[in-house]
Motif scaffolding. Sequence first.
Motif, PDB file in Angstrom:
ATOM      1  N   HIS A  40      34.715  44.616  47.625  1.00 45.44           N
ATOM      2  CA  HIS A  40      34.647  43.184  47.298  1.00 45.44           C
ATOM      3  C   HIS A  40      33.423  42.834  46.474  1.00 45.44           C
ATOM      4  CE1 HIS A  40      37.956  42.556  50.063  1.00 45.44           C
ATOM      5  NE2 HIS A  40      37.298  43.202  51.005  1.00 45.44           N
ATOM      6  N   PRO A  70      35.075  40.087  43.251  1.00 45.61           N
ATOM      7  CA  PRO A  70      36.461  39.640  43.473  1.00 45.61           C
ATOM      8  C   PRO A  70      37.033  38.779  42.357  1.00 45.61           C
ATOM      9  CG  PRO A  70      34.922  38.453  44.899  1.00 45.61           C
ATOM     10  CD  PRO A  70      34.152  39.570  44.274  1.00 45.61           C
ATOM     11  N   ASP A  73      37.852  41.078  39.384  1.00 45.93           N
ATOM     12  CA  ASP A  73      38.981  41.924  39.772  1.00 45.93           C
ATOM     13  C   ASP A  73      40.295  41.140  39.722  1.00 45.93           C
ATOM     14  OD1 ASP A  73      37.313  44.070  40.193  1.00 45.93           O
ATOM     15  OD2 ASP A  73      37.198  43.797  42.360  1.00 45.93           O
ATOM     16  N   THR A  74      40.258  39.897  40.219  1.00 45.61           N
ATOM     17  CA  THR A  74      41.468  39.070  40.253  1.00 45.61           C
ATOM     18  C   THR A  74      41.926  38.694  38.854  1.00 45.61           C
ATOM     19  OG1 THR A  74      40.847  38.176  42.426  1.00 45.61           O
ATOM     20  CG2 THR A  74      42.473  36.942  41.155  1.00 45.61           C
ATOM     21  N   LEU A  91      45.487  39.933  37.484  1.00 42.46           N
ATOM     22  CA  LEU A  91      46.554  38.998  37.101  1.00 42.46           C
ATOM     23  C   LEU A  91      46.929  39.176  35.634  1.00 42.46           C
ATOM     24  CD1 LEU A  91      45.464  35.733  38.979  1.00 42.46           C
ATOM     25  CD2 LEU A  91      47.245  37.374  39.623  1.00 42.46           C
ATOM     26  N   PRO A 125      41.296  45.902  40.697  1.00 43.91           N
ATOM     27  CA  PRO A 125      42.146  45.133  39.781  1.00 43.91           C
ATOM     28  C   PRO A 125      43.543  45.743  39.639  1.00 43.91           C
ATOM     29  CG  PRO A 125      39.993  45.563  38.803  1.00 43.91           C
ATOM     30  CD  PRO A 125      40.089  46.410  40.019  1.00 43.91           C
ATOM     31  N   ILE A 157      45.552  44.776  42.693  1.00 47.82           N
ATOM     32  CA  ILE A 157      45.997  43.382  42.597  1.00 47.82           C
ATOM     33  C   ILE A 157      47.180  43.258  41.649  1.00 47.82           C
ATOM     34  CG2 ILE A 157      45.334  41.078  41.789  1.00 47.82           C
ATOM     35  CD1 ILE A 157      42.475  41.747  42.815  1.00 47.82           C
TER      36      ILE A 157
END
Length: 254
Positions: free
Chosen positions: A100, A103, A106-107, A111, A227, A230
């Motif tokens: 973490h 974050p 990474d998000t 996405l 990433p 996700i």
Amino acid sequence: MSATTIAPRTALTESFLVLGVSLGASALWSALSLLRKVTATEGLSGQVTSMNQSVTPDQPWLDLTHQLLGIGLALVPVALALHLLARQHPQPARFIGFDHRDPLRDTVIGLGLAAAIGIPGLGLYLAARALDLNTTIAASDLSAAWWTIPVLILAAGQNALLEEVVMLGYLFTRWREAGWSPVAIVVTSALVRGSYHLYQGFGGFVGNVAMGLLLGVVYLRVRRTAPMFIAHWVIDIVAFVGYALLVTRVSWLG
């Protein structure tokens, strides 16, 4: 505790053994599944490949137990890979970037990758099915129950965690230690990724090879599996949950 080195031959042997008890074995079974399908009298597009199937649809609580047990056991290779990496890297999850620390970044990356992979991937699937190069994918064949959607989300997470930790974090580390070039690592990993999706048809193979190439290149740049996890999780959630919710409403899903 400082990191120790591993002999190139040991790194390569270990990587093959991990594949043999996880996604490499899936690739062999997947190839046999495709062989059975292409030799059937009916074309690929007329055959249905069911995923996330109910085991005991008439006994929902027992079925839920089957689903959760299956998800848990499928994650054992993840624990194995991290355990093996821990011999050289005391914090293996942190070493492969599954933590973490960042974050938001990474998000955002995850996405973005999900959109870059998912939208063209849907077009490739429809084209491959129209050309009789892919089976019809029933992404969810679970019986309707209160736990159906949560289980599909967990199954998507299991797929993402297994594939990205093993195919990127673990194998990229071991194959680099074995002396492979970055190009060889990315291409080989992508081909393995595509091969364990052969059960879907040739479209599934090509699409997942392309996905593997993209994720491999990005992983070499950012050195983080978070990433990629996700991105993969979002793609599979959309596929699994979207199918379950829309199959009776959208004709081309069936």
